[in-house]
Design a protein around this motif. Sequence first.
Motif, PDB file in Angstrom:
ATOM      1  N   THR A 164      -7.887   1.154  -5.349  1.00 39.23           N
ATOM      2  CA  THR A 164      -8.175   2.357  -4.581  1.00 39.23           C
ATOM      3  C   THR A 164      -9.205   2.116  -3.491  1.00 39.23           C
ATOM      4  O   THR A 164      -9.215   2.830  -2.486  1.00 39.23           O
ATOM      5  CB  THR A 164      -8.678   3.492  -5.495  1.00 39.23           C
ATOM      6  N   ILE A 165     -10.073   1.127  -3.670  1.00 39.09           N
ATOM      7  CA  ILE A 165     -11.093   0.884  -2.638  1.00 39.09           C
ATOM      8  C   ILE A 165     -10.471   0.370  -1.356  1.00 39.09           C
ATOM      9  O   ILE A 165     -11.107   0.379  -0.300  1.00 39.09           O
ATOM     10  CB  ILE A 165     -12.186  -0.087  -3.130  1.00 39.09           C
ATOM     11  N   HIS A 166      -9.201  -0.103  -1.421  1.00 38.13           N
ATOM     12  CA  HIS A 166      -8.544  -0.644  -0.234  1.00 38.13           C
ATOM     13  C   HIS A 166      -7.611   0.373   0.436  1.00 38.13           C
ATOM     14  O   HIS A 166      -6.981   0.043   1.431  1.00 38.13           O
ATOM     15  CB  HIS A 166      -7.734  -1.885  -0.607  1.00 38.13           C
ATOM     16  N   LEU A 167      -7.516   1.579  -0.106  1.00 31.64           N
ATOM     17  CA  LEU A 167      -6.627   2.560   0.506  1.00 31.64           C
ATOM     18  C   LEU A 167      -7.095   2.957   1.904  1.00 31.64           C
ATOM     19  O   LEU A 167      -6.289   3.026   2.821  1.00 31.64           O
ATOM     20  CB  LEU A 167      -6.504   3.792  -0.398  1.00 31.64           C
ATOM     21  N   PRO A 168      -8.383   3.181   2.148  1.00 28.82           N
ATOM     22  CA  PRO A 168      -8.825   3.394   3.531  1.00 28.82           C
ATOM     23  C   PRO A 168      -8.859   2.058   4.285  1.00 28.82           C
ATOM     24  O   PRO A 168      -8.943   0.993   3.658  1.00 28.82           O
ATOM     25  CB  PRO A 168     -10.252   3.955   3.372  1.00 28.82           C
ATOM     26  N   PRO A 169      -8.809   2.088   5.598  1.00 29.77           N
ATOM     27  CA  PRO A 169      -8.880   0.836   6.378  1.00 29.77           C
ATOM     28  C   PRO A 169     -10.146   0.043   6.105  1.00 29.77           C
ATOM     29  O   PRO A 169     -10.134  -1.182   6.106  1.00 29.77           O
ATOM     30  CB  PRO A 169      -8.821   1.329   7.827  1.00 29.77           C
ATOM     31  N   THR A 170     -11.272   0.753   5.889  1.00 33.16           N
ATOM     32  CA  THR A 170     -12.526   0.085   5.535  1.00 33.16           C
ATOM     33  C   THR A 170     -12.747   0.235   4.037  1.00 33.16           C
ATOM     34  O   THR A 170     -12.776   1.361   3.531  1.00 33.16           O
ATOM     35  CB  THR A 170     -13.723   0.714   6.278  1.00 33.16           C
ATOM     36  N   PRO A 171     -12.874  -0.869   3.285  1.00 34.94           N
ATOM     37  CA  PRO A 171     -13.030  -0.776   1.822  1.00 34.94           C
ATOM     38  C   PRO A 171     -14.203   0.115   1.432  1.00 34.94           C
ATOM     39  O   PRO A 171     -15.261   0.088   2.062  1.00 34.94           O
ATOM     40  CB  PRO A 171     -13.269  -2.236   1.402  1.00 34.94           C
ATOM     41  N   LEU A 172     -14.012   0.909   0.393  1.00 34.51           N
ATOM     42  CA  LEU A 172     -15.041   1.844  -0.042  1.00 34.51           C
ATOM     43  C   LEU A 172     -16.260   1.144  -0.622  1.00 34.51           C
ATOM     44  O   LEU A 172     -17.381   1.623  -0.481  1.00 34.51           O
ATOM     45  CB  LEU A 172     -14.456   2.798  -1.101  1.00 34.51           C
ATOM     46  N   VAL A 173     -16.028   0.031  -1.314  1.00 36.01           N
ATOM     47  CA  VAL A 173     -17.124  -0.713  -1.940  1.00 36.01           C
ATOM     48  C   VAL A 173     -17.098  -2.125  -1.376  1.00 36.01           C
ATOM     49  O   VAL A 173     -16.343  -2.979  -1.840  1.00 36.01           O
ATOM     50  CB  VAL A 173     -16.989  -0.743  -3.476  1.00 36.01           C
ATOM     51  N   PRO A 174     -17.894  -2.415  -0.362  1.00 36.36           N
ATOM     52  CA  PRO A 174     -17.835  -3.731   0.288  1.00 36.36           C
ATOM     53  C   PRO A 174     -18.010  -4.901  -0.665  1.00 36.36           C
ATOM     54  O   PRO A 174     -17.373  -5.940  -0.500  1.00 36.36           O
ATOM     55  CB  PRO A 174     -18.985  -3.654   1.304  1.00 36.36           C
ATOM     56  N   SER A 175     -18.859  -4.756  -1.668  1.00 37.15           N
ATOM     57  CA  SER A 175     -19.097  -5.876  -2.579  1.00 37.15           C
ATOM     58  C   SER A 175     -17.872  -6.202  -3.434  1.00 37.15           C
ATOM     59  O   SER A 175     -17.784  -7.283  -4.004  1.00 37.15           O
ATOM     60  CB  SER A 175     -20.288  -5.571  -3.496  1.00 37.15           C
ATOM     61  N   LEU A 176     -16.915  -5.259  -3.523  1.00 31.06           N
ATOM     62  CA  LEU A 176     -15.679  -5.503  -4.277  1.00 31.06           C
ATOM     63  C   LEU A 176     -14.523  -5.889  -3.356  1.00 31.06           C
ATOM     64  O   LEU A 176     -13.382  -5.967  -3.805  1.00 31.06           O
ATOM     65  CB  LEU A 176     -15.294  -4.266  -5.092  1.00 31.06           C
ATOM     66  N   ALA A 177     -14.808  -6.107  -2.097  1.00 32.04           N
ATOM     67  CA  ALA A 177     -13.749  -6.441  -1.152  1.00 32.04           C
ATOM     68  C   ALA A 177     -13.538  -7.945  -1.025  1.00 32.04           C
ATOM     69  O   ALA A 177     -12.580  -8.382  -0.385  1.00 32.04           O
ATOM     70  CB  ALA A 177     -14.067  -5.856   0.225  1.00 32.04           C
TER      71      ALA A 177
ATOM     72  N   LEU B  63       0.799  -1.215   0.000  1.00 33.06           N
ATOM     73  CA  LEU B  63       0.000   0.000   0.000  1.00 33.06           C
ATOM     74  C   LEU B  63       0.843   1.282   0.000  1.00 33.06           C
ATOM     75  O   LEU B  63       0.465   2.254  -0.660  1.00 33.06           O
ATOM     76  CB  LEU B  63      -0.985  -0.003   1.163  1.00 33.06           C
ATOM     77  N   PRO B  64       1.979   1.347   0.719  1.00 33.89           N
ATOM     78  CA  PRO B  64       2.797   2.558   0.601  1.00 33.89           C
ATOM     79  C   PRO B  64       3.250   2.831  -0.830  1.00 33.89           C
ATOM     80  O   PRO B  64       3.326   3.988  -1.248  1.00 33.89           O
ATOM     81  CB  PRO B  64       3.996   2.255   1.514  1.00 33.89           C
ATOM     82  N   ARG B  65       3.519   1.779  -1.610  1.00 32.57           N
ATOM     83  CA  ARG B  65       3.904   1.977  -3.010  1.00 32.57           C
ATOM     84  C   ARG B  65       2.755   2.575  -3.805  1.00 32.57           C
ATOM     85  O   ARG B  65       2.963   3.468  -4.641  1.00 32.57           O
ATOM     86  CB  ARG B  65       4.325   0.636  -3.628  1.00 32.57           C
ATOM     87  N   TYR B  66       1.565   2.082  -3.538  1.00 27.26           N
ATOM     88  CA  TYR B  66       0.409   2.593  -4.269  1.00 27.26           C
ATOM     89  C   TYR B  66       0.087   4.021  -3.843  1.00 27.26           C
ATOM     90  O   TYR B  66      -0.261   4.867  -4.667  1.00 27.26           O
ATOM     91  CB  TYR B  66      -0.789   1.668  -4.028  1.00 27.26           C
TER      92      TYR B  66
END
Length: 238
Positions: free
Chosen positions: A174-187, A106-109
Amino acid sequence: MGRLDNSARRAAIIDAALPLFARKGFAATTTKEIAQAAGVSEALIFKHFPSKAALYEAIFRSCVDGDEDLAKLLAMPPSTETLAAYVQAMVSCYVSELPSDRDTMLPRYRLYFMSLLEDGEFAHMVRRWMSEHIAPPFVASLRAARDAGDLIPSAPVTENAFWLAEMLGSTLATIHLPPTPLVPSLAEPRRTIRDAVAFILRGLGLREEAVALYTPLLHCTQSTEPEPTCSREADRDE
């Protein structure tokens, strides 16, 4: 640090600089901060890297050099199967590998996104490398798929097809950048990988028969249990 050889010191400096650049950006990160994080002197940093920009480039090289899976992928001959392998590897990286290794990946991204907010230099390094090393074999496999009759006649065979596929894949990260995924169905990685690979292959113009043959897990039943691996040989027998 005194017992480390030059290559180990160099790696330690890169490891210390990457999260700083990712968090603060290139311009706001000082060599003094990097030295403190790495436990070395500023003079030692400049011994290994003549400038902060050289350190920036070394961070990028550390992200791509020595990747055995990538080397194997690049060695595959152009074909529809290789095209699907590129798409699967790309999506798997963004959907599964990146969020599963938050400390390293994640730091790379984040560094890439921080670069876009500044001068874009790190992002340009990434894109130049991909243009030189990834896009050509990807497009060659797209041509091979066309020659094999696996593409619909109207499918464009250009480098833009690669970039559109890659950008769709990278957006999933990008949905995984926050601790809680932005789009749960894509997690949920297995289902997301399967759906995204099929979506991209269709967007590239693959016929449905080819999509069904090369999409991972497409023929597997969905359940809460670990999904079995579908072999291409089993797919061909169906």
